[in-house]
Design a protein around this motif. Structure first.
Motif, PDB file in Angstrom:
ATOM      1  N   PRO A 249       0.833  -1.219   0.000  1.00 23.75           N
ATOM      2  CA  PRO A 249       0.000   0.000   0.000  1.00 23.75           C
ATOM      3  C   PRO A 249       0.865   1.265   0.000  1.00 23.75           C
ATOM      4  CG  PRO A 249      -0.750  -1.552   1.654  1.00 23.75           C
ATOM      5  CD  PRO A 249       0.565  -2.061   1.153  1.00 23.75           C
ATOM      6  N   GLN A 250       0.449   2.230  -0.809  1.00 20.65           N
ATOM      7  CA  GLN A 250       1.162   3.500  -0.902  1.00 20.65           C
ATOM      8  C   GLN A 250       0.313   4.669  -0.427  1.00 20.65           C
ATOM      9  OE1 GLN A 250       4.532   3.966  -2.037  1.00 20.65           O
ATOM     10  NE2 GLN A 250       4.369   1.799  -1.498  1.00 20.65           N
ATOM     11  N   GLY A 251      -0.968   4.647  -0.737  1.00 24.40           N
ATOM     12  CA  GLY A 251      -1.854   5.733  -0.356  1.00 24.40           C
ATOM     13  C   GLY A 251      -3.076   5.180   0.349  1.00 24.40           C
ATOM     14  N   LEU A 252      -3.562   5.938   1.305  1.00 26.10           N
ATOM     15  CA  LEU A 252      -4.756   5.558   2.050  1.00 26.10           C
ATOM     16  C   LEU A 252      -5.571   6.823   2.242  1.00 26.10           C
ATOM     17  CD1 LEU A 252      -6.057   3.163   3.645  1.00 26.10           C
ATOM     18  CD2 LEU A 252      -4.958   4.110   5.662  1.00 26.10           C
ATOM     19  N   ALA A 253      -6.851   6.771   1.900  1.00 27.81           N
ATOM     20  CA  ALA A 253      -7.697   7.952   2.013  1.00 27.81           C
ATOM     21  C   ALA A 253      -9.094   7.537   2.463  1.00 27.81           C
ATOM     22  CB  ALA A 253      -7.782   8.683   0.673  1.00 27.81           C
ATOM     23  N   ILE A 254      -9.672   8.336   3.334  1.00 28.15           N
ATOM     24  CA  ILE A 254     -11.035   8.108   3.798  1.00 28.15           C
ATOM     25  C   ILE A 254     -11.910   9.223   3.240  1.00 28.15           C
ATOM     26  CG2 ILE A 254     -12.550   7.911   5.803  1.00 28.15           C
ATOM     27  CD1 ILE A 254     -10.042   7.042   7.408  1.00 28.15           C
ATOM     28  N   ASP A 255     -12.948   8.849   2.534  1.00 34.51           N
ATOM     29  CA  ASP A 255     -13.877   9.839   2.016  1.00 34.51           C
ATOM     30  C   ASP A 255     -14.671  10.386   3.193  1.00 34.51           C
ATOM     31  OD1 ASP A 255     -16.308  11.059   0.996  1.00 34.51           O
ATOM     32  OD2 ASP A 255     -15.811  10.154  -0.932  1.00 34.51           O
ATOM     33  N   PRO A 256     -14.571  11.689   3.477  1.00 34.37           N
ATOM     34  CA  PRO A 256     -15.246  12.230   4.655  1.00 34.37           C
ATOM     35  C   PRO A 256     -16.772  12.188   4.578  1.00 34.37           C
ATOM     36  CG  PRO A 256     -14.269  14.003   3.375  1.00 34.37           C
ATOM     37  CD  PRO A 256     -13.830  12.712   2.744  1.00 34.37           C
ATOM     38  N   GLU A 257     -17.322  12.113   3.377  1.00 32.35           N
ATOM     39  CA  GLU A 257     -18.782  12.062   3.242  1.00 32.35           C
ATOM     40  C   GLU A 257     -19.318  10.643   3.287  1.00 32.35           C
ATOM     41  OE1 GLU A 257     -20.248  14.427  -0.022  1.00 32.35           O
ATOM     42  OE2 GLU A 257     -18.928  16.094   0.507  1.00 32.35           O
ATOM     43  N   THR A 258     -18.702   9.717   2.550  1.00 33.29           N
ATOM     44  CA  THR A 258     -19.205   8.349   2.470  1.00 33.29           C
ATOM     45  C   THR A 258     -18.576   7.426   3.513  1.00 33.29           C
ATOM     46  OG1 THR A 258     -17.516   7.625   0.898  1.00 33.29           O
ATOM     47  CG2 THR A 258     -19.554   8.596  -0.016  1.00 33.29           C
ATOM     48  N   LYS A 259     -17.454   7.849   4.088  1.00 33.21           N
ATOM     49  CA  LYS A 259     -16.670   7.058   5.062  1.00 33.21           C
ATOM     50  C   LYS A 259     -16.021   5.833   4.423  1.00 33.21           C
ATOM     51  CE  LYS A 259     -17.922   9.921   8.211  1.00 33.21           C
ATOM     52  NZ  LYS A 259     -17.332  11.213   8.061  1.00 33.21           N
ATOM     53  N   VAL A 260     -16.019   5.741   3.087  1.00 32.52           N
ATOM     54  CA  VAL A 260     -15.336   4.649   2.399  1.00 32.52           C
ATOM     55  C   VAL A 260     -13.832   4.850   2.538  1.00 32.52           C
ATOM     56  CG1 VAL A 260     -14.888   3.611   0.128  1.00 32.52           C
ATOM     57  CG2 VAL A 260     -17.213   4.251   0.769  1.00 32.52           C
ATOM     58  N   VAL A 261     -13.118   3.742   2.814  1.00 31.50           N
ATOM     59  CA  VAL A 261     -11.662   3.785   2.937  1.00 31.50           C
ATOM     60  C   VAL A 261     -11.077   3.223   1.643  1.00 31.50           C
ATOM     61  CG1 VAL A 261      -9.659   3.036   4.268  1.00 31.50           C
ATOM     62  CG2 VAL A 261     -11.847   3.416   5.427  1.00 31.50           C
ATOM     63  N   TRP A 262     -10.191   3.996   1.032  1.00 29.96           N
ATOM     64  CA  TRP A 262      -9.557   3.632  -0.233  1.00 29.96           C
ATOM     65  C   TRP A 262      -8.066   3.418  -0.022  1.00 29.96           C
ATOM     66  CZ3 TRP A 262     -12.609   2.811  -4.372  1.00 29.96           C
ATOM     67  CH2 TRP A 262     -13.875   3.390  -4.381  1.00 29.96           C
ATOM     68  N   SER A 263      -7.491   2.516  -0.808  1.00 25.94           N
ATOM     69  CA  SER A 263      -6.058   2.265  -0.781  1.00 25.94           C
ATOM     70  C   SER A 263      -5.569   2.019  -2.202  1.00 25.94           C
ATOM     71  CB  SER A 263      -5.759   1.033   0.083  1.00 25.94           C
ATOM     72  OG  SER A 263      -4.400   0.661  -0.006  1.00 25.94           O
ATOM     73  N   ASN A 264      -4.445   2.650  -2.545  1.00 19.82           N
ATOM     74  CA  ASN A 264      -3.804   2.275  -3.809  1.00 19.82           C
ATOM     75  C   ASN A 264      -2.494   1.590  -3.445  1.00 19.82           C
ATOM     76  OD1 ASN A 264      -2.120   4.448  -3.177  1.00 19.82           O
ATOM     77  ND2 ASN A 264      -2.733   5.683  -4.908  1.00 19.82           N
ATOM     78  N   GLU A 265      -2.107   0.601  -4.260  1.00 17.87           N
ATOM     79  CA  GLU A 265      -0.924  -0.161  -3.895  1.00 17.87           C
ATOM     80  C   GLU A 265      -0.152  -0.633  -5.115  1.00 17.87           C
ATOM     81  OE1 GLU A 265      -2.184  -4.431  -2.496  1.00 17.87           O
ATOM     82  OE2 GLU A 265      -3.606  -2.984  -1.688  1.00 17.87           O
ATOM     83  N   HIS A 266       1.168  -0.724  -4.891  1.00 21.11           N
ATOM     84  CA  HIS A 266       2.049  -1.269  -5.921  1.00 21.11           C
ATOM     85  C   HIS A 266       1.811  -2.760  -6.026  1.00 21.11           C
ATOM     86  CE1 HIS A 266       4.718   2.132  -6.721  1.00 21.11           C
ATOM     87  NE2 HIS A 266       4.691   2.380  -5.434  1.00 21.11           N
ATOM     88  N   GLY A 267       1.581  -3.199  -7.226  1.00 25.48           N
ATOM     89  CA  GLY A 267       1.567  -4.628  -7.492  1.00 25.48           C
ATOM     90  C   GLY A 267       2.935  -5.006  -8.029  1.00 25.48           C
ATOM     91  N   PRO A 268       3.089  -6.237  -8.438  1.00 22.60           N
ATOM     92  CA  PRO A 268       4.306  -6.573  -9.162  1.00 22.60           C
ATOM     93  C   PRO A 268       4.238  -5.898 -10.535  1.00 22.60           C
ATOM     94  CG  PRO A 268       2.800  -8.409  -9.163  1.00 22.60           C
ATOM     95  CD  PRO A 268       2.179  -7.338  -8.313  1.00 22.60           C
ATOM     96  N   ALA A 269       5.134  -6.177 -11.425  1.00 17.15           N
ATOM     97  CA  ALA A 269       5.153  -5.515 -12.731  1.00 17.15           C
ATOM     98  C   ALA A 269       3.765  -5.562 -13.377  1.00 17.15           C
ATOM     99  CB  ALA A 269       6.194  -6.170 -13.628  1.00 17.15           C
ATOM    100  N   ALA A 270       3.231  -4.399 -13.690  1.00 16.45           N
ATOM    101  CA  ALA A 270       1.946  -4.248 -14.368  1.00 16.45           C
ATOM    102  C   ALA A 270       0.780  -4.796 -13.557  1.00 16.45           C
ATOM    103  CB  ALA A 270       1.991  -4.903 -15.746  1.00 16.45           C
ATOM    104  N   GLY A 271       0.746  -4.559 -12.266  1.00 14.91           N
ATOM    105  CA  GLY A 271      -0.353  -5.063 -11.458  1.00 14.91           C
ATOM    106  C   GLY A 271      -0.727  -4.150 -10.309  1.00 14.91           C
ATOM    107  N   ASP A 272      -0.607  -2.836 -10.474  1.00 10.05           N
ATOM    108  CA  ASP A 272      -0.974  -1.895  -9.416  1.00 10.05           C
ATOM    109  C   ASP A 272      -2.489  -1.888  -9.249  1.00 10.05           C
ATOM    110  OD1 ASP A 272       1.743  -1.208  -9.355  1.00 10.05           O
ATOM    111  OD2 ASP A 272       1.455   0.369 -10.834  1.00 10.05           O
ATOM    112  N   GLU A 273      -2.945  -1.566  -8.031  1.00  6.62           N
ATOM    113  CA  GLU A 273      -4.374  -1.675  -7.729  1.00  6.62           C
ATOM    114  C   GLU A 273      -4.917  -0.473  -6.966  1.00  6.62           C
ATOM    115  OE1 GLU A 273      -4.412  -6.528  -7.027  1.00  6.62           O
ATOM    116  OE2 GLU A 273      -4.946  -5.197  -5.366  1.00  6.62           O
ATOM    117  N   LEU A 274      -6.209  -0.255  -7.144  1.00  2.30           N
ATOM    118  CA  LEU A 274      -6.988   0.639  -6.303  1.00  2.30           C
ATOM    119  C   LEU A 274      -8.033  -0.236  -5.620  1.00  2.30           C
ATOM    120  CD1 LEU A 274      -7.829   3.511  -5.368  1.00  2.30           C
ATOM    121  CD2 LEU A 274      -9.424   3.506  -7.291  1.00  2.30           C
ATOM    122  N   ASN A 275      -8.059  -0.201  -4.295  1.00  2.00           N
ATOM    123  CA  ASN A 275      -8.975  -1.046  -3.532  1.00  2.00           C
ATOM    124  C   ASN A 275      -9.880  -0.225  -2.628  1.00  2.00           C
ATOM    125  OD1 ASN A 275      -8.131  -3.825  -4.201  1.00  2.00           O
ATOM    126  ND2 ASN A 275      -6.172  -3.138  -3.397  1.00  2.00           N
TER     127      ASN A 275
END
Length: 183
Positions: free
Chosen positions: A31-57
């Motif tokens: 994981p590289q970034g973590l953000a909480i939407d203040p309105e929806t309270k959804v927690v988001w994370s973006n992360e490095h995958g291996p080659a060509a496999g980065d993700e937003l969760n």
């Protein structure tokens, strides 16, 4: 975790023998970034995958995101498959998989007023792609992604008090850039 470092009573693994009570979700690679939407309270994370496999969760309480058993990426050394599965009902799939090696940095939920069309959108810094991705999370599916090309490795973004956007680049000549709506 609570601001004082204690573990909330409703954490998913607080009563599981052998588990660390602080764990909220697992099966993440880098994981590289973590953000909480203040309105929806959804927690988001973006992360490095291996080659060509980065993700937003979209993080979910107690969820297993499957690393390394499911992945879009390949081994850095020889390009071989790490897993032959990109999805499995046992695991939560990413909302978005960057197969172009975005190499995400920081993650921000835009809450300012200067760019009203971006309110509630995610801003994902791009190290390899040298851009800022503006991602529209509409319901359960992400419907669009806009690229703002910076031309340098983007480490993170922040929202100014007036709603303008500040982007920080990294490297020996790293800069702090301001993005205004009229530019």
């Amino acid at each position: 975790m609570k601001p004082d470092g204690s573990v909330p009573d409703d954490n998913p693994f607080i009563d599981m023998k052998g588990a660390q009570p602080e764990i909220w979700s697992f099966g993440h690679r880098n994981p590289q970034g973590l953000a909480i939407d203040p309105e929806t309270k959804v927690v988001w994370s973006n992360e490095h995958g291996p080659a060509a496999g980065d993700e937003l969760n979209r993080l979910e309480k107690g969820a297993n995101f499957g690393w390394p058993r499911v992945t879009f990426g390949r081994d850095y050394r020889d390009g071989s498959n790490i897993s032959f599965k990109i999805a499995d009902p046992e695991f939560v799939s990413p909302i978005l998989a960057w197969i172009d090696t975005h190499a995400p940095g920081g993650l921000t939920v835009y809450t300012g007023k200067a760019f009203p069309q971006w309110r509630g959108h995610l801003l994902s810094a791009g190290l390899v792609t040298q851009d800022l991705r503006v991602i529209d999370p509409e319901g359960d599916a992400l419907t669009g992604e806009q690229r703002i090309v910076i031309g340098e490795r983007v480490r993170d973004s922040e929202i100014g008090a007036d709603g303008t956007l500040y982007v920080i680049t990294d490297g020996p000549q790293g800069r702090l850039l301001r993005i205004d709506p009229d530019q």
